[in-house]
Motif scaffolding. Sequence first.
Motif, PDB file in Angstrom:
ATOM      1  N   THR A  29       0.945  -1.198   0.065  1.00  0.00           N
ATOM      2  CA  THR A  29      -0.087   0.125  -0.193  1.00  0.00           C
ATOM      3  C   THR A  29       0.865   1.202  -0.047  1.00  0.00           C
ATOM      4  N   LEU A  30       2.201   1.273   0.567  1.00  0.00           N
ATOM      5  CA  LEU A  30       2.840   2.325   0.710  1.00  0.00           C
ATOM      6  C   LEU A  30       3.422   2.760  -0.732  1.00  0.00           C
ATOM      7  N   ASP A  31       3.759   1.857  -1.313  1.00  0.00           N
ATOM      8  CA  ASP A  31       4.148   1.969  -2.987  1.00  0.00           C
ATOM      9  C   ASP A  31       3.039   2.507  -3.670  1.00  0.00           C
ATOM     10  N   PHE A  97     -10.540   2.201   0.869  1.00  0.00           N
ATOM     11  CA  PHE A  97      -9.388   3.202   1.387  1.00  0.00           C
ATOM     12  C   PHE A  97      -8.195   2.520   2.222  1.00  0.00           C
ATOM     13  N   ASP A  98      -6.881   3.542   2.212  1.00  0.00           N
ATOM     14  CA  ASP A  98      -5.652   2.912   2.439  1.00  0.00           C
ATOM     15  C   ASP A  98      -5.404   2.670   4.157  1.00  0.00           C
ATOM     16  N   ILE A  99      -6.154   3.561   4.797  1.00  0.00           N
ATOM     17  CA  ILE A  99      -6.241   3.635   6.110  1.00  0.00           C
ATOM     18  C   ILE A  99      -7.554   3.984   6.740  1.00  0.00           C
ATOM     19  N   MET A 227      -5.389  -0.600   8.892  1.00  0.00           N
ATOM     20  CA  MET A 227      -5.299  -0.698   7.555  1.00  0.00           C
ATOM     21  C   MET A 227      -5.290  -2.251   7.130  1.00  0.00           C
ATOM     22  N   PRO A 228      -5.079  -2.232   5.991  1.00  0.00           N
ATOM     23  CA  PRO A 228      -5.031  -3.754   5.128  1.00  0.00           C
ATOM     24  C   PRO A 228      -3.903  -4.269   6.022  1.00  0.00           C
TER      25      PRO A 228
END
Length: 259
Positions: A29-31, A97-99, A227-228
């Motif tokens: 997810t960061l990338d 969503f990512d977070i 988060m995922p």
Amino acid sequence: MKRRYLAYLALVFCWVLQGCQFSKSDVSTLDKVLKRGILRVGTTGDYPPFTYLNDQLAYEGIDIELAHNLAATLDAEIQFVPTTWATLLEDLQDDKFDIAMGGISKKLVRQQVGLFSVGYHLGGKTPIAKCEDTIRYNSLEKIDQVGVRIIVNFGGTNQDFIKKNIKKATVQIHDDNTTIFQQLANGKADVMITDVAEVLFQSKKNPKLCAAMPGELLDKFQMGYLMPRDLIWKAYVDEWIAHQMLENKIEKIFSAHLD
């Protein structure tokens, strides 16, 4: 430079503990956030002082400010994604969503679906009532009595607490968390049990309402960001929280909203 440093620490953490090997089809997810330049933040918008939608339909609150701080470290724009307490986990699994940010209690049932960041706030449940009634509701024993009307929002940890601890009192489920305290102030219910930060915020906002057990908690829990299942992304967020704490930014934001 700071962004690269945080990303590097996230990668090291993951490699050391898990030997994380992401394939091209399983990108962190960061990338993804760095590539798209957008951070998608799920939030309910109904839980002040952590998250609420103001009259101009803009999000405000403690976690909204912190979300902007997180996005800044990623050089990313922020996109708030509406969610609800009842659909929070489903929306996470659906990659909406990512977070998720906004006064989310760290619960094992949620950890079964996603990953939590380290805790950034120690909270707990405590009752709020009309100021003239606080003596009547200054203990759980007094609250859980026949004839007492407890109001609670649907789908969150407040409702979980009520289900576990209330056996005799009448429970009123209220679907709109943005109007629930006005119901209390108007005498439509006798007491509500919620997080101490929300009690402090609402008692300052509405002079009719007061903490029934000031300085006391019925339970304790940490709040974190959901988060995922992505350890690289979690490591980045954890390191960001550590930086926020070292620079006293979280404490200052809490003070600004509660004092």
